[in-house]
Design a protein around this motif. Structure first.
Motif, PDB file in Angstrom:
ATOM      1  N   SER A 224       0.783  -1.240   0.000  1.00 44.35           N
ATOM      2  CA  SER A 224       0.000   0.000   0.000  1.00 44.35           C
ATOM      3  C   SER A 224       0.813   1.288   0.000  1.00 44.35           C
ATOM      4  O   SER A 224       0.269   2.347  -0.308  1.00 44.35           O
ATOM      5  N   LEU A 360     -15.139  -7.920   1.722  1.00 45.54           N
ATOM      6  CA  LEU A 360     -14.847  -6.489   1.605  1.00 45.54           C
ATOM      7  C   LEU A 360     -15.495  -5.874   0.366  1.00 45.54           C
ATOM      8  O   LEU A 360     -15.051  -4.846  -0.129  1.00 45.54           O
ATOM      9  N   ASN A 363     -13.454  -6.016  -3.345  1.00 45.04           N
ATOM     10  CA  ASN A 363     -12.526  -4.899  -3.544  1.00 45.04           C
ATOM     11  C   ASN A 363     -11.087  -5.387  -3.367  1.00 45.04           C
ATOM     12  O   ASN A 363     -10.607  -5.530  -2.247  1.00 45.04           O
ATOM     13  N   GLN A 365      -8.274  -3.935  -3.785  1.00 42.98           N
ATOM     14  CA  GLN A 365      -7.387  -2.981  -3.126  1.00 42.98           C
ATOM     15  C   GLN A 365      -7.535  -3.049  -1.610  1.00 42.98           C
ATOM     16  O   GLN A 365      -6.542  -3.071  -0.876  1.00 42.98           O
ATOM     17  N   SER A 366      -8.771  -3.108  -1.134  1.00 41.88           N
ATOM     18  CA  SER A 366      -9.004  -3.247   0.311  1.00 41.88           C
ATOM     19  C   SER A 366      -8.476  -4.585   0.813  1.00 41.88           C
ATOM     20  O   SER A 366      -7.990  -4.690   1.937  1.00 41.88           O
ATOM     21  N   LYS A 369      -4.880  -4.501   1.650  1.00 39.55           N
ATOM     22  CA  LYS A 369      -4.569  -3.711   2.841  1.00 39.55           C
ATOM     23  C   LYS A 369      -5.147  -4.309   4.114  1.00 39.55           C
ATOM     24  O   LYS A 369      -5.000  -3.713   5.192  1.00 39.55           O
ATOM     25  N   SER A 370      -5.800  -5.459   4.002  1.00 38.69           N
ATOM     26  CA  SER A 370      -6.483  -6.045   5.165  1.00 38.69           C
ATOM     27  C   SER A 370      -5.491  -6.687   6.124  1.00 38.69           C
ATOM     28  O   SER A 370      -4.911  -7.735   5.835  1.00 38.69           O
TER      29      SER A 370
END
Length: 398
Positions: A224, A360, A363, A365-366, A369-370
């Motif tokens: 990220s 999520l 997604n 991208q999420s 970042k999880s």
């Protein structure tokens, strides 16, 4: 006759100058790239568009990938307008970019490469994907030359850092000298190579067992936060006289890490089907099966049927940091063969990752970042490591 462009927008905000005597206004809009009109004047931009550069390729690749993150990863387009009308009810903008003899005042001031890439490559975006671009529109711009020069000489933080890295990668070059992709890495800002130094720094950051020990702390910034990762590399390098340079000890692991990266790309479809026999892997958001160009694995260029988002790959790949042991004199070794672990639990790791994406809101991208996912995958690799070690001890005791 004025050039008038009318098109829809998603969201907008107008910011008036903070100075009472200043009538300038800056408009910020999110616009679907499919709705960006062709024909914006670009003569006011001092840069000629070069669609063969590494920067342009990054823009085009970011536009057509399936993570729907173009609107935050790209700086957008700055436009000087003669006038602008915003209809907040119909969500439409009417842009006046002046007459033919005013092209030195109105048009695309900055972001010409982005504008060109959108017009040229937006037809390659999957129908189910929507990408947005940030339009920054200014009216009443007085010092057009000054503003244009200021915006077009700015350099992103990551690019500055990459330039600084040019002479600070000798131990990485040494570690990779026998790999097939050794000559495909750009160590300088203007090298036209398919791999960037940032690719290697992110991998090393992911496996920094000195900085990230155990599952409580995870190197999520490898996915990220490119700029922060580069700063960490430079900080380690520039202060190595005062303390250990972590990356110098991690670099010898890179050949194995990059092979593992490609193996994950190669095996992910089958690993997904192992837990979802009737699943449609190609329809998972973040999986791109376009055939407009050959799809190759990132490092060793194996033929692939699917392009897989890094939002899925990094939480899997980085979990193998659990196998890295710090030995005497800070030497790093694999506790067990990472490829044996991958084969043992690949279906579990892939299922963890894609299931998290569903939770999520599909997604990618999420997902990348999880922190919960990174911990979950790390713990799975830790358990597999212990099982393999016990199996090996049992074999030796017989």
């Amino acid at each position: 006759m004025n050039d008038i462009f009318e098109f829809p927008f998603n969201r907008s905000v107008a910011l008036k100058s903070p100075y009472k005597s200043d009538n300038r206004v800056v408009y910020h809009l999110w616009v679907n790239v499919r709705d960006i009109p062709e024909g914006f004047p670009t003569q006011v931009n001092p840069r000629e568009v070069k669609d063969t550069t590494k920067v342009y390729k990054r823009i085009a690749d970011g536009l057509t990938e399936s993570t729907e993150s173009f609107f935050v990863n790209n700086r957008g387009i700055l436009i000087s307008a003669k006038s602008i009308g915003i209809d907040s009810i119909s969500k439409a903008v009417k842009l006046n970019l002046g007459e033919e003899n005013e092209k030195d005042k109105f048009g695309v001031l900055d972001g010409g490469h982005t504008y060109h890439a959108i017009i040229k490559h937006r037809n390659k975006i999957d129908n189910e994907i929507n990408q947005y671009v940030h339009l920054e529109i200014m009216t009443n711009v007085n010092e057009i030359d000054e503003l244009s020069a200021a915006r077009n000489t700015s350099v992103q933080v990551s690019d500055k850092a990459i330039a600084e890295l040019a002479n600070k990668f000798e131990f990485v070059k040494e570690a990779l000298k026998n790999e097939d992709y050794a000559n495909d890495i750009a160590y300088r800002e203007n090298d036209d190579k398919r791999l960037d130094t940032i690719d290697l720094v992110r991998l090393m950051y992911s496996f920094n067992a000195f900085k990230y020990a155990g599952s409580n702390s995870q190197p999520i910034q490898a996915y990220s936060g490119k700029a922060q990762v580069l700063k960490d590399y430079l900080k380690n390098y520039d202060h190595q006289g005062d303390h250990r340079n972590d990356y110098e000890y991690i670099a010898p692991l890179l050949p194995t890490i990059t092979k593992l990266y490609d193996q994950i790309e190669i095996d992910m479809r089958q690993a997904y089907l192992d837990n979802n026999p009737k699943g449609a892997f190609g329809k998972v958001k973040g999986i791109d099966s376009k055939k407009t160009k050959p799809i190759k694995s990132k490092f060793y260029q194996h033929d692939l049927d699917y392009q897989i988002t890094q939002g899925f790959i990094f939480p899997i790949l980085a979990s193998f940091r659990a196998l890295v042991e710090i030995k005497e004199d800070n030497h790093l070794e694999w506790a067990v063969d990472p490829f044996k672990v991958w084969q043992k639990i690949k279906a579990k790791l892939v299922n963890n990752t894609i299931e998290m994406s569903r939770q999520l809101g599909h997604n990618p991208q999420s997902t990348g970042k999880s922190s919960a996912l990174w911990v979950q995958n790390y713990d799975a690799v830790t358990s597999a490591k212990l099982q393999l070690q016990i199996e090996e001890m049992n074999k030796q005791s017989k």
